[in-house]
Every structure is written in C-alpha cells, then in structure tokens.
Design a protein around this motif. Structure first.
Motif: not given
Length: 122
Positions: A48, A59, A62-63, A66-67, A82, A85, A89, A93
C-alpha cells in the motif's frame, strides 16, 4: 525482534476516512523503512505505502492522492491516513518493517502482526 501492533480499523461508508496506527517495539522500527500492506479475502497481500526513516514516501497507484503515510521515529509509530475510501479498499491492513528495496519494490520483513480490518460499505 520487532513487535508491531496495528489499530484504527473499522467500518466506514464509501467516501469516508480512517486513520490507522502502528506502534513498534524492539529493534528495527525506528531505523528501517516501514510500510503498510493489505489483504482482501481470497487475494494476495499487496503493498500500500512505505516511508523511510528520512520521510521519503512511496504509494501504490491505487491509493495515490487518497492515502498519506507518516511516522514518528522517536515514538516508533507510523500512521496511514485514508481519505475518499472505496469499497475496494476493504481489507485487513498490516504494518511491516521493510527488509530491503530491490528491483524497484520494497521487500517486506518476515514479521506480520494481526492486522486491523478496514471495511468500506457502498
């Protein structure tokens, strides 16, 4: 031997936010790069995000955007903020003390804790 404890997971609606925490003890956490991985049911564990001791971040596509990963070396603590979402997702984790960076990818260490469950409803 490093010990890790993840927390902060939960159930959230699509578009919501969560912040995961990881507290480390033992050797390595404050020295090496650390990261987050996730595993959805029936799927492999995926990278992630990662952060070096100096604060350089990486990163998964996909994230991105956003993260946000961050850490406090003195407190042996790492976070994953995060936002926005999505149902995809949803996963367990895990945090990890990374072993190496090889061929453009981080190699996770051998130790995995229990993880923290994130569930995003649509």
């Amino acid at each position: 031997q490093v010990q890790l404890v993840e927390s902060g997971g939960g159930l959230v609606q699509s578009g919501g936010s969560l912040t995961l925490s990881c507290v480390g003890s033992g050797s390595g956490f404050g020295v090496y790069a650390t990261g987050w991985y996730r595993q959805a049911p029936g799927k492999q564990r995926d990278f992630v995000a990662a952060i070096t001791r100096a604060g350089s971040t990486t990163y998964a596509d996909s994230v991105k955007g956003r993260f946000t990963i961050s850490r406090d070396n003195a407190a042996n603590t790492m976070w994953l903020q995060m936002n926005s979402l999505k149902p995809e997702d949803t996963a367990l984790y895990y945090c990890n003390v990374l072993r190496a960076f090889y061929n453009g990818k981080y190699v996770p260490g051998d130790y995995w804790a229990q993880g923290t469950q994130v569930t995003v409803s649509s």
